[in-house]
Motif scaffolding. Structure first.
Motif, short mmCIF file in Angstrom:
data_model
loop_
_atom_site.label_atom_id
_atom_site.label_comp_id
_atom_site.label_asym_id
_atom_site.label_seq_id
_atom_site.Cartn_x
_atom_site.Cartn_y
_atom_site.Cartn_z
N ILE A 1 51.98 -35.09 -8.02
CA ILE A 1 52.18 -33.65 -7.94
C ILE A 1 53.63 -33.29 -8.26
CG2 ILE A 1 52.13 -31.64 -6.42
CD1 ILE A 1 49.37 -32.69 -7.26
N ALA A 2 54.58 -34.04 -7.70
CA ALA A 2 56.00 -33.76 -7.93
C ALA A 2 56.36 -33.91 -9.41
CB ALA A 2 56.87 -34.68 -7.07
N ALA A 3 55.82 -34.92 -10.07
CA ALA A 3 56.10 -35.11 -11.49
C ALA A 3 55.57 -33.95 -12.30
CB ALA A 3 55.49 -36.43 -11.97
N ASP A 4 54.37 -33.46 -11.96
CA ASP A 4 53.79 -32.31 -12.66
C ASP A 4 54.62 -31.06 -12.44
OD1 ASP A 4 51.72 -32.77 -14.34
OD2 ASP A 4 50.15 -32.01 -13.03
N LEU A 5 55.05 -30.83 -11.21
CA LEU A 5 55.83 -29.64 -10.89
C LEU A 5 57.19 -29.69 -11.58
CD1 LEU A 5 55.02 -29.19 -7.08
CD2 LEU A 5 54.17 -27.82 -8.99
N ARG A 6 57.81 -30.83 -11.65
CA ARG A 6 59.10 -30.96 -12.34
C ARG A 6 58.97 -30.67 -13.82
NH1 ARG A 6 62.41 -36.31 -10.85
NH2 ARG A 6 63.56 -35.48 -12.63
N ASP A 7 57.81 -30.99 -14.38
CA ASP A 7 57.61 -30.84 -15.81
C ASP A 7 57.61 -29.38 -16.23
OD1 ASP A 7 57.03 -31.63 -18.47
OD2 ASP A 7 54.89 -31.31 -18.12
N ASP A 8 56.76 -28.57 -15.56
CA ASP A 8 56.69 -27.16 -15.97
C ASP A 8 56.43 -26.21 -14.81
OD1 ASP A 8 54.08 -27.77 -15.38
OD2 ASP A 8 53.27 -27.32 -17.36
N GLY A 9 56.59 -26.71 -13.57
CA GLY A 9 56.41 -25.85 -12.41
C GLY A 9 54.96 -25.65 -12.02
N GLN A 10 54.03 -26.30 -12.72
CA GLN A 10 52.62 -26.15 -12.42
C GLN A 10 51.96 -27.51 -12.34
OE1 GLN A 10 51.17 -23.62 -15.59
NE2 GLN A 10 51.79 -21.75 -14.54
N VAL A 11 50.77 -27.54 -11.73
CA VAL A 11 50.02 -28.77 -11.61
C VAL A 11 48.82 -28.72 -12.55
CG1 VAL A 11 48.62 -30.22 -10.07
CG2 VAL A 11 50.71 -29.15 -9.22
N SER A 12 48.71 -29.73 -13.39
CA SER A 12 47.58 -29.86 -14.30
C SER A 12 46.60 -30.85 -13.70
CB SER A 12 48.04 -30.34 -15.67
OG SER A 12 46.94 -30.61 -16.52
N ARG A 13 45.40 -30.38 -13.38
CA ARG A 13 44.41 -31.24 -12.74
C ARG A 13 43.26 -31.54 -13.68
NH1 ARG A 13 46.07 -28.51 -8.03
NH2 ARG A 13 46.68 -30.03 -6.45
N GLY A 14 42.79 -32.78 -13.60
CA GLY A 14 41.62 -33.15 -14.36
C GLY A 14 40.36 -32.51 -13.79
N TRP A 15 39.33 -32.42 -14.64
CA TRP A 15 38.10 -31.72 -14.26
C TRP A 15 36.92 -32.34 -14.98
CZ3 TRP A 15 35.42 -27.66 -17.25
CH2 TRP A 15 34.42 -26.99 -16.51
N LEU A 16 35.85 -32.63 -14.25
CA LEU A 16 34.63 -33.14 -14.86
C LEU A 16 33.61 -32.05 -15.11
CD1 LEU A 16 33.92 -36.48 -12.91
CD2 LEU A 16 35.12 -36.16 -15.08
N GLY A 17 33.51 -31.10 -14.19
CA GLY A 17 32.51 -30.05 -14.32
C GLY A 17 31.20 -30.39 -13.66
N VAL A 18 31.27 -30.97 -12.46
CA VAL A 18 30.06 -31.31 -11.71
C VAL A 18 30.18 -30.82 -10.28
CG1 VAL A 18 29.46 -33.33 -13.08
CG2 VAL A 18 30.99 -33.59 -11.11
N SER A 19 29.06 -30.55 -9.66
CA SER A 19 28.99 -30.36 -8.22
C SER A 19 28.51 -31.68 -7.63
CB SER A 19 28.02 -29.24 -7.85
OG SER A 19 28.47 -28.00 -8.34
N ILE A 20 29.14 -32.11 -6.55
CA ILE A 20 28.82 -33.42 -5.99
C ILE A 20 28.63 -33.32 -4.49
CG2 ILE A 20 29.98 -34.81 -7.76
CD1 ILE A 20 32.41 -34.95 -5.89
N GLN A 21 27.99 -34.33 -3.93
CA GLN A 21 27.84 -34.43 -2.49
C GLN A 21 27.78 -35.90 -2.12
OE1 GLN A 21 23.61 -32.57 -3.11
NE2 GLN A 21 23.61 -33.44 -1.05
N THR A 22 28.08 -36.19 -0.86
CA THR A 22 28.05 -37.56 -0.38
C THR A 22 26.61 -38.04 -0.24
OG1 THR A 22 30.17 -37.38 0.76
CG2 THR A 22 28.65 -39.05 1.58
#
Length: 476
Positions: free
Chosen positions: A260-281
């Motif tokens: 998170i810190a590396a992302d914030l240092r880069d451009d002030g925002q967090v880039s998160r990966g996404w699959l596009g699924v709903s999941i459950q245990t």
């Protein structure tokens, strides 16, 4: 009891407890320090210059008239409703000042602390261990992991911490917390790692280390060290009935913090990966209904159209690993995917139709969507085996409930108490999409599926508020 953030607004009163003569005499007779004590003291002496105090201040703000007593004023009622006229001095809420902790991440002056320490602050000041203070710039914050990165210009290189690997720590290891509880700077407490992988309902992307090292108000954002002097977590919250430490402190893991810190240092925002699924245990009941041996992994209950997973993953797939990292429950997957950069080609091990296989997909950019629904439906049809009354999913019902055109099923309009469906967690307004291996588009189809279902409990796919989930229903 409640989870409390451990930042501090200056207390109005302080309670100090004196040590009597007998207690002082007892303290004076302590044994000579052991080698372990010397090692701990050396560790603290080495890392303390990297720990800082965060002072976050909010400016004075006008207070709404209804919060004050205007009784007796000739225009009191008017002011309550509409505020004072031009030139009228409305009451002001004075500036507030809060304290937290932090640490030097990089010698260039980058500081890590908690998001909630600096949230809504008008000015932020960083005080170093030598009492020098500097105005801080908020580089960026991430509420979903409660991490913030600040930047100061100290005119010289600062002593930065070493970041450790939070994945390799073990329960029972000794740890050291350093921070500023109740404004008492450079306070050191010790304890052990009480548990790993805690989820304290702070969101799907944060994972916590639990410790019994004393964490109090003002420790927020401070480092949790292992005995090598490496930061393995950022102290963020306490579990307490009173607001004071009861030996249940929680720190965001260092591996998440580094990303998170590396992302914030880069451009002030967090880039998160996404699959596009709903999941459950995968619960033991679901595992039994699906005919699989182990209750492990993340069960795919829905695949979002035009997402990275569309055409690759299917409803009913169980994700067992992501890029060779085990997925033991649904809570593991968002962290693994969320810390993967968009555009990364990734490998998933899945269980599909009882067979294990590997698939490849490219992680997308995180996005979110939500839908809520109430239900108003007619033409009821009672089903006694499940203990529900269902109705066709009409266009009017779709519009009322926010169910899109791609979903077909029957709507639960009534639920009998203590029925199989009620015990399984079904609710009024749920749309039953599939029972067993048979799609359910009409009440008659539901009856047919019940007549032909072979497993008990039966695996039922429902749509609730636009989200699809599996439930296991033990049939009567």
């Amino acid at each position: 009891m409640s989870i409390r953030k451990s930042s501090l607004l200056f207390p109005r009163t302080s309670n100090w407890i004196g040590v009597g003569a007998l207690g002082a005499a007892m303290l004076a007779t302590t044994a000579l320090p052991s080698m372990a004590d010397e090692a701990l003291a050396d560790l603290v002496e080495t890392v303390s210059p990297s720990v800082v105090t965060i002072i976050a201040e909010q400016t004075a703000t006008p207070v709404q008239g209804q919060e004050f007593d205007f009784e007796g004023h000739p225009f009191g009622e008017f002011f309550k409703r509409f505020g004072g006229p031009e030139g009228f001095n409305m009451p002001q809420r004075g500036p507030s000042q809060g304290l937290g902790s932090g640490f030097v991440l990089d010698e260039a002056g980058y500081i890590v602390t908690n998001h909630h320490v600096v949230d809504n602050a008008s000015t932020v000041t960083v005080r170093l261990s030598d009492d020098r203070t500097f105005d801080a710039e908020i580089v960026g914050t991430d509420p979903l992991t409660d991490i913030a990165v600040l930047k100061i210009d100290a005119g010289e290189n600062l002593q930065a911490v070493d970041m450790g690997d939070s994945d390799v720590i073990r329960v029972g290891e000794d740890v050291v917390a350093i921070g500023n509880p109740f404004g008492l700077s450079s306070t050191v407490t010790t304890g052990i790692v009480s548990a790993k992988g805690r989820n304290i309902s702070e969101g799907p992307y944060a994972e916590f280390i639990q410790t019994d090292a004393a964490i109090n108000k003002g420790n927020s954002g401070g480092p949790l060290f292992n005995m090598e002097g490496e930061v393995i977590g950022v102290n963020s919250a306490i579990y307490s009935p009173s607001g004071g430490s009861v030996g249940l402190g929680f720190a965001v893991t260092s591996n998440i913090v580094e990303h998170i810190a590396a992302d914030l240092r880069d451009d002030g925002q967090v880039s998160r990966g996404w699959l596009g699924v709903s999941i459950q245990t995968v619960s033991p009941q679901l595992a039994a209904a699906m005919g699989i041996d182990a209750a492990t992994g993340a069960l795919v209950s829905d695949v979002i159209a035009d997402s990275p997973a569309d055409g690759v993953l299917k409803q009913g797939d169980v994700i067992l690993s992501f890029n060779n990292e085990a997925v033991e429950s649904s809570g593991d997957l968002p962290i693994l995917v969320g810390t993967t950069k968009a555009g990364t080609d990734s490998t998933l091990t899945i269980l599909r139709d009882g067979k294990e296989q590997q698939i490849e997909l490219t992680v997308g950019q995180h996005q979110s969507a939500a839908a809520e629904a109430d239900t108003v439906v007619e033409d009821k049809f009672a089903d006694s085996a499940l203990g529900v009354t269902v109705a066709p999913l009409t266009e009017a019902a779709r519009a009322e409930m926010g169910v899109n055109d791609t979903v077909n099923g029957v709507v639960v309009t009534e639920l009998q108490p203590e029925s199989p469906a009620a015990k399984a967690g079904l609710q009024r307004g749920d749309v039953i999409v599939r029972l067993g291996n048979q799609d359910v588009e009409t009440p008659d189809a539901l009856q047919s599926a019940l007549d032909s279902v072979e497993s008990d409990p039966a695996l039922v796919l429902i749509n609730r508020g636009g989200n699809q989930i599996f439930v296991a229903v033990e049939l009567a």
